[in-house]
Design a protein around this motif. Sequence first.
Motif, PDB file in Angstrom:
ATOM      1  N   GLU A  98     -42.268  43.445 -22.441  1.00  0.00           N
ATOM      2  CA  GLU A  98     -42.872  44.498 -21.615  1.00  0.00           C
ATOM      3  C   GLU A  98     -42.479  45.892 -22.098  1.00  0.00           C
ATOM      4  O   GLU A  98     -43.226  46.855 -21.928  1.00  0.00           O
ATOM      5  CB  GLU A  98     -42.472  44.311 -20.154  1.00  0.00           C
ATOM      6  N   ASN A 458     -55.553  44.748 -21.269  1.00  0.00           N
ATOM      7  CA  ASN A 458     -55.695  43.286 -21.156  1.00  0.00           C
ATOM      8  C   ASN A 458     -54.879  42.534 -22.210  1.00  0.00           C
ATOM      9  O   ASN A 458     -55.356  41.594 -22.834  1.00  0.00           O
ATOM     10  CB  ASN A 458     -57.171  42.870 -21.262  1.00  0.00           C
ATOM     11  N   ILE A 459     -53.641  42.996 -22.433  1.00  0.00           N
ATOM     12  CA  ILE A 459     -52.772  42.322 -23.385  1.00  0.00           C
ATOM     13  C   ILE A 459     -51.976  41.236 -22.662  1.00  0.00           C
ATOM     14  O   ILE A 459     -51.331  41.510 -21.642  1.00  0.00           O
ATOM     15  CB  ILE A 459     -51.793  43.312 -24.048  1.00  0.00           C
ATOM     16  N   ASP A 460     -52.039  40.031 -23.192  1.00  0.00           N
ATOM     17  CA  ASP A 460     -51.234  38.935 -22.640  1.00  0.00           C
ATOM     18  C   ASP A 460     -49.883  38.949 -23.357  1.00  0.00           C
ATOM     19  O   ASP A 460     -49.718  38.379 -24.436  1.00  0.00           O
ATOM     20  CB  ASP A 460     -51.952  37.599 -22.857  1.00  0.00           C
ATOM     21  N   SER A 462     -47.187  37.508 -22.765  1.00  0.00           N
ATOM     22  CA  SER A 462     -46.483  36.224 -22.891  1.00  0.00           C
ATOM     23  C   SER A 462     -46.721  35.583 -24.250  1.00  0.00           C
ATOM     24  O   SER A 462     -45.948  34.728 -24.680  1.00  0.00           O
ATOM     25  CB  SER A 462     -46.924  35.264 -21.782  1.00  0.00           C
ATOM     26  N   LEU A 463     -47.768  36.019 -24.948  1.00  0.00           N
ATOM     27  CA  LEU A 463     -48.062  35.476 -26.275  1.00  0.00           C
ATOM     28  C   LEU A 463     -47.094  36.011 -27.336  1.00  0.00           C
ATOM     29  O   LEU A 463     -47.133  35.576 -28.489  1.00  0.00           O
ATOM     30  CB  LEU A 463     -49.504  35.815 -26.669  1.00  0.00           C
ATOM     31  N   ALA A 521     -57.211  36.822 -27.800  1.00  0.00           N
ATOM     32  CA  ALA A 521     -56.039  37.227 -27.004  1.00  0.00           C
ATOM     33  C   ALA A 521     -54.793  37.331 -27.874  1.00  0.00           C
ATOM     34  O   ALA A 521     -54.012  38.285 -27.764  1.00  0.00           O
ATOM     35  CB  ALA A 521     -55.811  36.237 -25.867  1.00  0.00           C
ATOM     36  N   ALA A 525     -52.606  40.768 -28.894  1.00  0.00           N
ATOM     37  CA  ALA A 525     -51.162  40.842 -28.655  1.00  0.00           C
ATOM     38  C   ALA A 525     -50.407  41.179 -29.943  1.00  0.00           C
ATOM     39  O   ALA A 525     -49.500  42.019 -29.944  1.00  0.00           O
ATOM     40  CB  ALA A 525     -50.671  39.520 -28.075  1.00  0.00           C
TER      41      ALA A 525
END
Length: 552
Positions: A98, A458-460, A462-463, A521, A525
């Motif tokens: 983060e 819209n960045i994931d 967790s990847l 996605a 990332a």
Amino acid sequence: MKQNVKKVINDSFDDLSDEMGWSGEIGDAIDISTPKDIKFGDFSCNVAMILASRHKTKPREIAEKLSERIRENELFSSVSVAGPGFINMTIKPIHWVERLKEILDADESFGCVDTGESKKVLVEFVSANPTGPLHIGHGRGAVVGDTLARIMRKAGYDVHTEYYINDVGLQMDNLGRSTIARSLEALGENFDEPPYKGDYIKDIAQLFLKTKDADLFSKSDDKLVEEARDFTASRIMDDIRADLKEFRIEFDEWFSEMSLHANGEVEKTIEILKENNHIYESDGALWLKTESAGDEKDRVVRRANGVTTYLASDIAYHKNKFDRNFDTVINVWGADHHGYVPRMKAVVKALGHDPSRLVIRLVQLVSLKKSGQSLAMSTRAGVFTTLREIMDEVGVDATRYFFLMRSSDSQLEFDVDLAKKQSSENPVFYVQYAHARCCNIFVTAEERKIDLALLDKNIDLSLLEGGDELALIRKLLELPNVVESCAISLQPHPVTQYLTDVSALFHYFYRHNRVVTDDPALTRARLFLTKAVRIVLRNGLDILGVNAPERM
């Protein structure tokens, strides 16, 4: 992140103080370090040892109790006790990931800290005598001083840079006599062997003859020496300014020693120190009391013949520095000035200032390695490798970077052949190539019609929790700590090691993970991460005054 960890530890201590009977505060006394091996966690803390000494308790017992409370905080995935009482803590991956947003949000200002709190700092460096071209030793001192100034600005200090021109004294008269001798030689006249022998004096002598009247040599000796001295010093200073500008070094002020004599500051300072009993007379000369401050002996500031010494000018110059209300005065000197340090500390104290406000950084010698040979240097003999020559041969980027790869208080061997290599063996190429690789990834992304305008949306995250990504992210987030540490220690070389580490982790990540993939996605990332790497490398290279190329 380290500050967040420190806060959790302090809060845990406060929560347990009444229950455990602990008194006082731990504050900044605790040391939070980064273990070399990740298996020991992201951070390790010695707080239990400090408390054990204070409360006469076994450190491991304190560590166990503290770790129980620390473990309750959602920041950590694990907290354990090791050895005699070290607390090892591992941060949850998501908290690392983060924080990538901080890098992209800050962009060019990432790495800046407020350690300096706008305190005024003067950094004086190079200050080479205007008697010849800058050599590679001057070059190392130049880039050390310039990079220190850059680091301190990043750390929140109000920095002023200065070059002190030593344009007074016997050395300057000898410079004039050298030009006169080479002028006579060019005219086919008899001449004495000049004090300064470099070919650059011959070139200046030719210009001197072209710009002077036919009756030049009919003037008195003193007048002729004065004209030749001023002409030669002016030409040499023009070349020094030009070389330093190409070396990406600009000064806020070029301060002339002669101005201190012209405006009476030297004499005024001597009188002030006499009134305060820091100067006494003996055998017709005036002496400064420096032996009691650690110098080998007291020093002459005015000879019996009335001529002031270089030290007298230096005293007046340092009085002038402190009169300008700098909180800290930093001098970057060559290693041959080590004996001058206690002398100047005594001067600052005699002027009524705290000697700790004068900080002196000594820069050790540079030897040049080229095809297995090393050249001895002597300005007077004219045998030296100039800064201009090394810049022309390997480039400004490599010259600056190589000068900064080792601590300034260690001798440096400059490997010319290595500096010219276009391969990963060359440290500066290795780092610059990492930046160029980042830029090329974005070129590829554009070719694949990926909308980079939506990169931060819209960045994931967790990847990005894999081992390769986390190792890289942890290192990227260290830049502010590196800047703060270098500003406090006044050593710029850790920045080069940091950039090498970032580059190594990124090259490894690139070799083992595709950035632009068929998974939108995952691609977004990893582009997000790549952009953070690009920002950190660019900002780090900027601190060093080195370019961050987009293509190589």
